[in-house]
Motif scaffolding. Structure first.
Motif, PDB file in Angstrom:
ATOM      1  N   PRO A  99       0.840  -1.201   0.000  1.00 24.41           N
ATOM      2  CA  PRO A  99       0.000   0.000   0.000  1.00 24.41           C
ATOM      3  C   PRO A  99       0.875   1.251   0.000  1.00 24.41           C
ATOM      4  O   PRO A  99       1.746   1.402   0.854  1.00 24.41           O
ATOM      5  CB  PRO A  99      -0.805  -0.105   1.289  1.00 24.41           C
ATOM      6  N   ALA A 100       0.672   2.111  -0.965  1.00 18.68           N
ATOM      7  CA  ALA A 100       1.523   3.306  -1.100  1.00 18.68           C
ATOM      8  C   ALA A 100       0.691   4.575  -1.176  1.00 18.68           C
ATOM      9  O   ALA A 100       1.141   5.579  -1.697  1.00 18.68           O
ATOM     10  CB  ALA A 100       2.401   3.167  -2.345  1.00 18.68           C
ATOM     11  N   GLY A 101      -0.524   4.531  -0.657  1.00 18.66           N
ATOM     12  CA  GLY A 101      -1.412   5.680  -0.730  1.00 18.66           C
ATOM     13  C   GLY A 101      -0.825   6.933  -0.109  1.00 18.66           C
ATOM     14  O   GLY A 101      -1.080   8.040  -0.586  1.00 18.66           O
ATOM     15  N   CYS A 102      -0.038   6.771   0.941  1.00 18.50           N
ATOM     16  CA  CYS A 102       0.572   7.935   1.611  1.00 18.50           C
ATOM     17  C   CYS A 102       1.602   8.624   0.728  1.00 18.50           C
ATOM     18  O   CYS A 102       1.935   9.785   0.961  1.00 18.50           O
ATOM     19  CB  CYS A 102       1.228   7.510   2.915  1.00 18.50           C
ATOM     20  N   ASP A 103       2.130   7.917  -0.264  1.00 21.25           N
ATOM     21  CA  ASP A 103       3.163   8.459  -1.150  1.00 21.25           C
ATOM     22  C   ASP A 103       2.595   9.041  -2.438  1.00 21.25           C
ATOM     23  O   ASP A 103       3.359   9.497  -3.285  1.00 21.25           O
ATOM     24  CB  ASP A 103       4.182   7.366  -1.508  1.00 21.25           C
ATOM     25  N   LEU A 104       1.276   8.991  -2.596  1.00 19.77           N
ATOM     26  CA  LEU A 104       0.655   9.411  -3.844  1.00 19.77           C
ATOM     27  C   LEU A 104      -0.167  10.678  -3.643  1.00 19.77           C
ATOM     28  O   LEU A 104      -0.666  10.932  -2.541  1.00 19.77           O
ATOM     29  CB  LEU A 104      -0.250   8.297  -4.384  1.00 19.77           C
ATOM     30  N   SER A 105      -0.331  11.415  -4.718  1.00 18.77           N
ATOM     31  CA  SER A 105      -1.217  12.572  -4.675  1.00 18.77           C
ATOM     32  C   SER A 105      -2.647  12.058  -4.533  1.00 18.77           C
ATOM     33  O   SER A 105      -2.940  10.908  -4.907  1.00 18.77           O
ATOM     34  CB  SER A 105      -1.082  13.396  -5.956  1.00 18.77           C
ATOM     35  N   PRO A 106      -3.560  12.881  -3.999  1.00 18.39           N
ATOM     36  CA  PRO A 106      -4.954  12.432  -3.883  1.00 18.39           C
ATOM     37  C   PRO A 106      -5.540  11.984  -5.224  1.00 18.39           C
ATOM     38  O   PRO A 106      -6.259  10.988  -5.288  1.00 18.39           O
ATOM     39  CB  PRO A 106      -5.691  13.652  -3.328  1.00 18.39           C
ATOM     40  N   ASP A 107      -5.223  12.700  -6.296  1.00 15.43           N
ATOM     41  CA  ASP A 107      -5.748  12.340  -7.612  1.00 15.43           C
ATOM     42  C   ASP A 107      -5.217  10.983  -8.068  1.00 15.43           C
ATOM     43  O   ASP A 107      -5.979  10.147  -8.574  1.00 15.43           O
ATOM     44  CB  ASP A 107      -5.397  13.425  -8.637  1.00 15.43           C
ATOM     45  N   THR A 108      -3.921  10.740  -7.888  1.00 13.82           N
ATOM     46  CA  THR A 108      -3.338   9.456  -8.289  1.00 13.82           C
ATOM     47  C   THR A 108      -3.920   8.326  -7.451  1.00 13.82           C
ATOM     48  O   THR A 108      -4.264   7.264  -7.977  1.00 13.82           O
ATOM     49  CB  THR A 108      -1.807   9.493  -8.171  1.00 13.82           C
ATOM     50  N   LEU A 109      -4.056   8.550  -6.141  1.00 12.34           N
ATOM     51  CA  LEU A 109      -4.642   7.528  -5.278  1.00 12.34           C
ATOM     52  C   LEU A 109      -6.078   7.219  -5.707  1.00 12.34           C
ATOM     53  O   LEU A 109      -6.472   6.057  -5.773  1.00 12.34           O
ATOM     54  CB  LEU A 109      -4.606   7.980  -3.818  1.00 12.34           C
ATOM     55  N   GLN A 132      -5.395   1.432   4.515  1.00 10.60           N
ATOM     56  CA  GLN A 132      -4.476   2.554   4.678  1.00 10.60           C
ATOM     57  C   GLN A 132      -5.180   3.885   4.421  1.00 10.60           C
ATOM     58  O   GLN A 132      -5.013   4.836   5.178  1.00 10.60           O
ATOM     59  CB  GLN A 132      -3.274   2.414   3.744  1.00 10.60           C
ATOM     60  N   ALA A 133      -5.982   3.937   3.383  1.00 12.44           N
ATOM     61  CA  ALA A 133      -6.687   5.188   3.060  1.00 12.44           C
ATOM     62  C   ALA A 133      -7.604   5.608   4.201  1.00 12.44           C
ATOM     63  O   ALA A 133      -7.732   6.795   4.500  1.00 12.44           O
ATOM     64  CB  ALA A 133      -7.478   5.023   1.767  1.00 12.44           C
ATOM     65  N   LEU A 134      -8.235   4.644   4.855  1.00  9.00           N
ATOM     66  CA  LEU A 134      -9.122   4.956   5.971  1.00  9.00           C
ATOM     67  C   LEU A 134      -8.347   5.304   7.240  1.00  9.00           C
ATOM     68  O   LEU A 134      -8.733   6.210   7.970  1.00  9.00           O
ATOM     69  CB  LEU A 134     -10.042   3.764   6.256  1.00  9.00           C
ATOM     70  N   SER A 135      -7.248   4.603   7.483  1.00  6.59           N
ATOM     71  CA  SER A 135      -6.549   4.769   8.763  1.00  6.59           C
ATOM     72  C   SER A 135      -5.705   6.030   8.842  1.00  6.59           C
ATOM     73  O   SER A 135      -5.502   6.564   9.918  1.00  6.59           O
ATOM     74  CB  SER A 135      -5.694   3.543   9.067  1.00  6.59           C
ATOM     75  N   VAL A 136      -5.197   6.500   7.738  1.00  5.84           N
ATOM     76  CA  VAL A 136      -4.334   7.689   7.794  1.00  5.84           C
ATOM     77  C   VAL A 136      -5.041   8.933   7.270  1.00  5.84           C
ATOM     78  O   VAL A 136      -4.406   9.922   6.948  1.00  5.84           O
ATOM     79  CB  VAL A 136      -2.991   7.469   7.052  1.00  5.84           C
TER      80      VAL A 136
END
Length: 181
Positions: A99-109, A132-136
């Motif tokens: 999971p790399a959502g924290c490293d991506l722009s909102p649009d890319t995620l 990950q998207a929910l927890s952070v």
């Protein structure tokens, strides 16, 4: 009758031009003209035929993606994969980075999650991304994507597996976020 001419040795054939070096700064239209060349053509992989244990068939796109990842540029790697028409590039990249959502722009995620929901990416790959998207608190998603997530998670809540428990929890949280404040 003339005697047949001997075949030229391999050294007498003209050298094939090497493929152009892919640009890492410009996301250009994708193509798969054949295998890349050179010693760094397949960074972090077992060579031209395998990367992460998955055949890659000489894809320039995948070579670029691996180069971005090796330099810690996950945003660039995912942006490149999202331009690809190969559905397995996203699956391979998600397996490589986790999971790399924290490293991506909102649009890319948003685009990555949308692609996950509309493809055959295994649920075991997608669930950690949603968690990950929910927890952070990286949840600037549209109501449409939130509804898609709920619809995608709902059937998993009936599965008899360990992922069903986390799917139930995620489904409840996604539905909670759909409710008006």
């Amino acid at each position: 009758l003339q005697a047949p001419q001997p075949l030229p040795s391999p050294r007498q054939f003209p050298a094939e031009p090497s493929p152009p070096s892919p640009s890492l700064n410009a996301l250009q239209p994708l193509r798969n003209d054949g295998p890349p060349s050179g010693p760094s053509a397949y960074p972090s992989s077992g060579g031209p035929s395998m990367a992460l244990g998955v055949p890659v068939s000489g894809s320039y796109v995948w070579t670029e993606v691996l180069e971005h990842v090796s330099k810690g540029r996950k945003q660039d790697a995912y942006a490149r994969v999202l331009l690809s028409t190969d559905p397995f590039h996203l699956t391979r990249l998600a397996a490589l980075t986790g999971p790399a959502g924290c490293d991506l722009s909102p649009d890319t995620l948003h685009q990555v999650l949308s692609r996950f929901l509309n493809s055959t990416v295994p649920s075991d790959t997608v669930l950690p991304w949603i968690t990950q998207a929910l927890s952070v608190q990286i949840w600037p998603f549209s109501a449409n994507l939130t509804r898609q997530l709920a619809a995608w998670l709902h059937p998993l809540t009936f599965a008899s597996s360990s992922s069903a428990i986390s799917a139930c929890e995620l489904y409840a949280e996604v539905v909670r976020r759909l409710a008006p404040p």
